[in-house]
Design an enzyme around this catalytic site. Structure first.
Site, PDB file in Angstrom:
ATOM      1  N   HIS A 122      29.166  -4.045  59.670  1.00  0.00           N
ATOM      2  CA  HIS A 122      28.917  -3.004  58.796  1.00  0.00           C
ATOM      3  C   HIS A 122      30.149  -2.913  57.456  1.00  0.00           C
ATOM      4  O   HIS A 122      31.251  -3.045  57.777  1.00  0.00           O
ATOM      5  CB  HIS A 122      29.055  -1.399  59.462  1.00  0.00           C
ATOM      6  CG  HIS A 122      30.155  -1.350  60.341  1.00  0.00           C
ATOM      7  ND1 HIS A 122      31.439  -0.832  59.704  1.00  0.00           N
ATOM      8  CD2 HIS A 122      30.581  -1.641  61.288  1.00  0.00           C
ATOM      9  CE1 HIS A 122      32.394  -0.626  60.609  1.00  0.00           C
ATOM     10  NE2 HIS A 122      31.904  -1.151  61.799  1.00  0.00           N
ATOM     11  N   ASP A 123      29.510  -2.652  56.393  1.00  0.00           N
ATOM     12  CA  ASP A 123      30.298  -2.377  55.035  1.00  0.00           C
ATOM     13  C   ASP A 123      31.032  -3.603  54.513  1.00  0.00           C
ATOM     14  O   ASP A 123      31.907  -3.269  53.730  1.00  0.00           O
ATOM     15  CB  ASP A 123      31.447  -1.214  55.400  1.00  0.00           C
ATOM     16  CG  ASP A 123      30.725  -0.078  55.779  1.00  0.00           C
ATOM     17  OD1 ASP A 123      30.067   0.502  55.072  1.00  0.00           O
ATOM     18  OD2 ASP A 123      30.928   0.490  57.011  1.00  0.00           O
ATOM     19  N   GLY A 140      33.990  -5.162  60.637  1.00  0.00           N
ATOM     20  CA  GLY A 140      33.641  -4.508  59.545  1.00  0.00           C
ATOM     21  C   GLY A 140      34.632  -4.077  58.520  1.00  0.00           C
ATOM     22  O   GLY A 140      35.866  -4.396  58.498  1.00  0.00           O
TER      23      GLY A 140
END
Length: 263
Positions: A122-123, A140
């Site tokens: 994520h991200d 992440g």
């Protein structure tokens, strides 16, 4: 369109696929997915989440794209995944959407070569023209610059930044930021020089590469603190104006806040 979608594939109502998108057997496309022209989705792939995919991408068999972030704070927010053009994504690659604790979107640029079993969490913000060899694992919030090469079975700690044109050898463990142009490997990662061969292949002239080597020495051979090395690079810019832009990439990387750099 129907002739390009295998009879066993499931395309959710609301999904937006360009007319020439191909979808293989048993693949599933979710309702909030947009896929651009010339893209091929192989068999047994799942593409879901709020995911936007550009043109001329290839998703090989068994990919999982746009899954929810592996973050215990995630509560189902409509965070996103954005993928550019011309990427190749091989078997069992997983790319997750973002979180509200960051920018809310995971991004992958253009012309990236993502080999089997890679995980992009994520991200993460991935540039263009990168190569991730088999089983590279990104935690992440990782940021990867353009033209980075990551060797197989390498792992990158969350929030790490890896600068453009760096080349990381296989089975490396990256816990701190890696400045642009660096080549190295290991656990812990150890820099050994600049990626001269890669820069030559991308059209960097001898004068610019020489200036980057001087900047590398300021950072790794002169026993300077990071801010002192950055200041010395700004002086080097004035001495080597033809290489000013290349030196600026490195100096700016050092001036930004981060996890500290590999030394």
């Amino acid at each position: 369109m129907a002739g390009r979608i295998h009879a066993t594939a499931i395309i959710a109502p609301g999904a937006e696929l360009a007319e020439d998108v191909e979808v293989g057997a048993y693949s599933i496309i979710g309702p909030n997915v947009s896929i651009g022209p010339g893209t091929t989705v192989g068999p047994h792939c799942i593409i879901d989440g709020h995911t936007r995919i550009g043109a001329n991408n290839l998703f090989y068999r068994y990919c999982s794209i746009g899954g929810m972030p592996q973050d215990k704070k995630y509560r189902g927010e409509p965070t996103r995944l954005e993928i550019g053009d011309g990427n190749t994504v091989r078997e069992y690659v997983t790319i997750n959407t973002g979180t509200t604790q960051d920018v809310g979107v995971t991004r992958l640029g253009d012309d990236n070569w993502i080999m089997a079993y890679v995980h992009i969490a994520h991200d993460c913000q991935i540039g263009s023209h990168t190569i991730f060899a088999n089983s590279v694992q990104l935690a992440g919030h990782v940021v990867i610059g353009d033209w980075v090469i990551l060797g197989g079975i390498s792992a990158v700690h969350q929030f790490v930044h890896i600068g453009a044109h760096s080349m990381i050898g296989g089975a490396s463990a990256i816990r701190q930021d890696i400045p642009p142009y660096i080549i190295g490997a290991g656990d812990p990662f150890r820099p050994v020089g600049i990626n001269s061969e890669g820069l030559q292949r991308r059209g960097y002239d001898a004068e610019t590469i020489s200036a980057i080597k001087e900047a590398y020495k300021l950072l790794y051979r002169r026993n300077l603190k990071i801010d002192e090395a950055a200041a010395a690079m700004r002086a080097l810019q004035k001495e080597r104006p033809a290489a000013s832009q290349a030196i600026d990439l490195l100096a700016s990387f050092l001036e930004r806040p981060g996890r500290g750099i590999v030394r």
